[in-house]
Motif scaffolding. Structure first.
Motif, PDB file in Angstrom:
ATOM      1  N   ASP A   1      -0.033   4.069   1.480  1.00  0.00           N
ATOM      2  CA  ASP A   1      -0.346   4.842   2.679  1.00  0.00           C
ATOM      3  C   ASP A   1       0.641   4.478   3.791  1.00  0.00           C
ATOM      4  OD1 ASP A   1      -1.389   6.058   4.927  1.00  0.00           O
ATOM      5  OD2 ASP A   1      -3.464   5.499   4.501  1.00  0.00           O
TER       6      ASP A   1
ATOM      7  N   SER B   1       0.620   5.189   6.807  1.00  0.00           N
ATOM      8  CA  SER B   1      -0.002   4.819   8.090  1.00  0.00           C
ATOM      9  C   SER B   1      -0.397   3.346   8.137  1.00  0.00           C
ATOM     10  CB  SER B   1      -1.238   5.691   8.341  1.00  0.00           C
ATOM     11  OG  SER B   1      -2.267   5.403   7.401  1.00  0.00           O
TER      12      SER B   1
ATOM     13  N   HIS C   1       5.474  -1.001   1.640  1.00  0.00           N
ATOM     14  CA  HIS C   1       5.179   0.163   0.814  1.00  0.00           C
ATOM     15  C   HIS C   1       5.261  -0.230  -0.655  1.00  0.00           C
ATOM     16  CE1 HIS C   1       5.332   4.212  -0.896  1.00  0.00           C
ATOM     17  NE2 HIS C   1       4.851   4.635   0.273  1.00  0.00           N
TER      18      HIS C   1
ATOM     19  N   THR D   1      -6.751  -0.956  -5.419  1.00  0.00           N
ATOM     20  CA  THR D   1      -6.449   0.442  -5.144  1.00  0.00           C
ATOM     21  C   THR D   1      -7.609   1.344  -5.553  1.00  0.00           C
ATOM     22  OG1 THR D   1      -5.545   0.828  -7.343  1.00  0.00           O
ATOM     23  CG2 THR D   1      -4.022  -0.047  -5.691  1.00  0.00           C
TER      24      THR D   1
ATOM     25  N   ASP E   1       0.852  -1.183   0.000  1.00  0.00           N
ATOM     26  CA  ASP E   1       0.000   0.000   0.000  1.00  0.00           C
ATOM     27  C   ASP E   1       0.894   1.240   0.000  1.00  0.00           C
ATOM     28  OD1 ASP E   1      -3.223   0.349   0.758  1.00  0.00           O
ATOM     29  OD2 ASP E   1      -1.990   2.134   1.105  1.00  0.00           O
TER      30      ASP E   1
END
Length: 233
Positions: free
Chosen positions: A130, A132, A145, A165, A128
């Protein structure tokens, strides 16, 4: 030569040129057969298997004939062997490595689905963009990532990429996985992906499926069907 050997030879001879419509139904037959196998059923008639799969028996017999499996008159199909035949035709007798790109609600649900492993698929990567989300542990895997996408594809031997996504990110992600050597993509993003020849894309769009069901519900209920009236000035 015993019947199993005869069936195996026929299967080998007929394994090419299977119609796409038949290929699309093979997983449905396989799911029905696996349910029968789990209940201890050893043989099944074409009528019983067709009913379990939701098709007519003539279509089922024609589909299975492409695999060289014709059953035995008065007995039917041997469940365990037919599971093997269909699994082999679908390429499920080996493990396929999968990477899921996009770990939102849908990606998390896919990652946690327990049916992949039993059907020949091993999820080896969750990615991903993001920050977080990166580093979270989901279903025994650490979310990486998307910067590491090409590395994971190479190191894990990824054969199938699942794109979950947002729409805007789907095409760039698809371009990257294809450039990294992946030739099979399952697309959950609400966008049509452009891929080069030789790359297979299957699209799953839940909103479209719901809209089709809504259409049929309206038809069944005798819903509004506006008639167009020509109006002259």
């Amino acid at each position: 030569m015993n019947p199993r050997q005869t069936n195996a030879k026929a299967f080998k001879d007929s394994s090419k040129g299977i119609p796409e419509a038949t290929v699309a139904r093979l997983p449905v037959y396989l799911r029905a057969l696996q349910g029968l196998k789990e209940r201890g059923v050893e043989t099944v008639s074409s009528e019983e298997l067709a009913a379990a799969a939701g098709v007519n028996s003539a279509k089922l017999r024609k589909d299975l004939s492409h695999l060289g499996s014709y059953g035995t008159r008065g007995v039917g199909y041997e469940v365990e062997y037919l599971v093997y035949q269909i699994s082999r035709e679908l390429g499920l007798t080996q493990d396929w490595v999968v990477a899921i790109i996009g770990v939102g609600n849908l990606g998390r649900a896919l990652a946690g689905y327990g049916g992949f492993a039993s059907r020949g698929f091993r999820v080896a990567g969750l990615l991903d963009a993001d920050a977080s989300i990166v580093g979270e542990r989901i279903a025994g895997l650490t979310v990486e990532h998307t910067d590491k996408l090409e590395t994971i594809i190479k190191d894990q031997g990824v054969s199938i990429a699942v794109i979950a996504t947002p729409a805007a990110a789907a095409q760039p992600v698809c371009d990257r996985v294809v450039a990294a050597g992946v030739t099979s993509v399952l697309n959950f993003a609400p966008v049509v992906l452009s891929v080069p020849e030789g790359v297979d894309v299957r699209k799953v769009d839940l909103s479209i499926e719901l809209q089709i069901l809504a259409f049929h519900e309206q038809r069944k209920a005798g819903g509004p069907h506006e008639e167009y009236i020509e109006v002259h000035p």
